[in-house]
Design an enzyme around this catalytic site. Sequence first.
Site, PDB file in Angstrom:
ATOM      1  N   TYR A  63      37.219  27.391 -11.581  1.00 30.17           N
ATOM      2  CA  TYR A  63      36.924  26.355 -12.581  1.00 30.17           C
ATOM      3  C   TYR A  63      37.294  26.837 -13.967  1.00 30.17           C
ATOM      4  O   TYR A  63      36.838  27.887 -14.412  1.00 30.17           O
ATOM      5  CB  TYR A  63      35.428  26.042 -12.496  1.00 30.17           C
ATOM      6  CG  TYR A  63      34.977  24.886 -13.352  1.00 30.17           C
ATOM      7  CD1 TYR A  63      35.661  23.682 -13.350  1.00 30.17           C
ATOM      8  CD2 TYR A  63      33.839  25.003 -14.146  1.00 30.17           C
ATOM      9  CE1 TYR A  63      35.224  22.623 -14.119  1.00 30.17           C
ATOM     10  CE2 TYR A  63      33.389  23.947 -14.918  1.00 30.17           C
ATOM     11  CZ  TYR A  63      34.094  22.749 -14.904  1.00 30.17           C
ATOM     12  OH  TYR A  63      33.661  21.697 -15.664  1.00 30.17           O
TER      13      TYR A  63
ATOM     14  N   GLY B 111      -5.186  -8.041  14.495  1.00 28.97           N
ATOM     15  CA  GLY B 111      -5.567  -9.244  15.221  1.00 28.97           C
ATOM     16  C   GLY B 111      -6.165  -8.828  16.565  1.00 28.97           C
ATOM     17  O   GLY B 111      -5.661  -7.920  17.218  1.00 28.97           O
TER      18      GLY B 111
ATOM     19  N   ARG C  72       0.801  -1.233   0.000  1.00 30.32           N
ATOM     20  CA  ARG C  72       0.000   0.000   0.000  1.00 30.32           C
ATOM     21  C   ARG C  72       0.832   1.280   0.000  1.00 30.32           C
ATOM     22  O   ARG C  72       0.294   2.373  -0.135  1.00 30.32           O
ATOM     23  CB  ARG C  72      -0.954  -0.014   1.201  1.00 30.32           C
ATOM     24  CG  ARG C  72      -2.195  -0.842   0.923  1.00 30.32           C
ATOM     25  CD  ARG C  72      -3.139  -0.820   2.098  1.00 30.32           C
ATOM     26  NE  ARG C  72      -2.663  -1.650   3.193  1.00 30.32           N
ATOM     27  CZ  ARG C  72      -3.079  -1.542   4.450  1.00 30.32           C
ATOM     28  NH1 ARG C  72      -3.950  -0.603   4.770  1.00 30.32           N
ATOM     29  NH2 ARG C  72      -2.609  -2.348   5.386  1.00 30.32           N
TER      30      ARG C  72
END
Length: 468
Positions: free
Chosen positions: A392, A145, A19
């Site tokens: 960079y 249960g 589920r």
Amino acid sequence: MNAARPLAIVILAAGKGTRMKSSHAKVLHPLGGRALVRHVLETCRSLEAERTVLVVGHQAEAVENACGGYGASFALQQEQNGTGHAVRIARDAGLDGFEGDVMVLYGDVPLLAEHSLRRLIEHHRAENAMVSLLTAEQDDATGYGRIVRDDRGALKRIVEEKDASAEERRIREWNPGIYCVRSEFLFPALDRLESNNAQGELYLTDIVGFAVSDGHPVATEPVDVHEVAGINSRADLAALEGTLRRMTVRRHMDRGVSFLDPDTAWIEADVEIGPDTVIGPMVQLRGTTRLGRDCRVDGNAYLVDADVAEDVHLRSHVVLSECRVARGAIIGPFSHLRPGADLGQDVHVGNFVEVKKATLGDGTKANHLAYIGDASIGTETNIGAGTITCNYDGFMKHRTTIGDRVQIGSDSQLVAPVTIGDDAYVATGTTVRHDVEPGALAFNPKPDQRRGGWVEPFRERKRREKDG
Ligand code: UD1
Ligand code: CA
């Protein structure tokens, strides 16, 4: 009472969790930033079980990888033939030769408190019970249960919803699935299980009925329904996230942390916060974030795996990830400290400054509009507004090294690799391509020129062009 009896823990975590509608194993879904099953393992930690066996099935490998560091062993349940089958697998794969109490837990019941487990074990031993279980009560126990008792209230058996009569379905007391069972009873009882039930599975619950009919003492211990809430759907997950969030904020408040708006604080389970720290609205502290004592977090902050020392002021709108901030620093508003940012004592990082893989020594300041990446900066240095470390070149990253007491003028570009020595000055608007020796001034000669009477003819020409 036999307090010295060894303890083993079996955690059932093989189920798919249909589920959840997920391609990930249910027990790996995060709650409070921590996989569900890790909550259970954390809770068990201080029980110091002799053995811990995790029953895995769906995405077994991923579950095993997420559960390292707890000393648990893993038992593979290829097919999920029921909770009784799962414990049988654990018995055969991890509990060989074990004698003592076996506690069974679920990997998808994350909020069960350690004190409740201790109560279960203590009660089990004090009552000299063969089987003990937690039970919860609520008006609508649909799906669970039910605990069936006789007229005098003695437990008879557990009946699953799908096998229950209409009358049994009205029972309010239900089985959270948490048991403590003596191994000498459990191990042979598992071989007595049969799948002649509505689901064709081996029900672990049947061992409770066996114990009763064999005349063994069975004990039950009540537990708060909120603790044993399991997770079957995304909605359950979200609901528990809210519950856990409130519990976590409350735990920090009890330890001396102030929250100006507890409802909007998002503090994950593994976060640490020192006393007298004040957390403003809309603050997210995630992962392994640590905040020292006497900090102020004004609001709208997002921290992931950040290590922040005491007396730090995080002003509004800051984002910190995998970084370190030493005591007395002031960060924000609108600062971004990315992985590898390492800030010394009393550092100031201000508006729209981004720092990545860079150390800033004690007392260094970068207050406005800067990018500092792949850099080592000494102490008491001032990084002017608009400074960029050009790290960079399109292929590789390069480092910028800046010494102590350096003055970087506004709008400068530091083209890495480059080193700027102690006490150097970089003039405003300089592009630094070569190293600067200590104590030197670096500047780019740019003539600062004027053209008198230039504006009016320019405007006249533009007006004519526009009017066509
Ligand atoms: C079980 C109990 C039920 C109880 C409920 C509480 C049985 C027969 N029933 O219901 O009385 O009210 O839990 O949530 O025990 N799992 C495995 N392998 C399996 C089957 C299950 O590892 O073969 C794990 C699941 O991943 C889950 C847990 O055991 O963590 C419980 O399984 P689930 O199917 O949710 O419980 P039920 O059998 O419906
Ligand atoms: Ca269930």
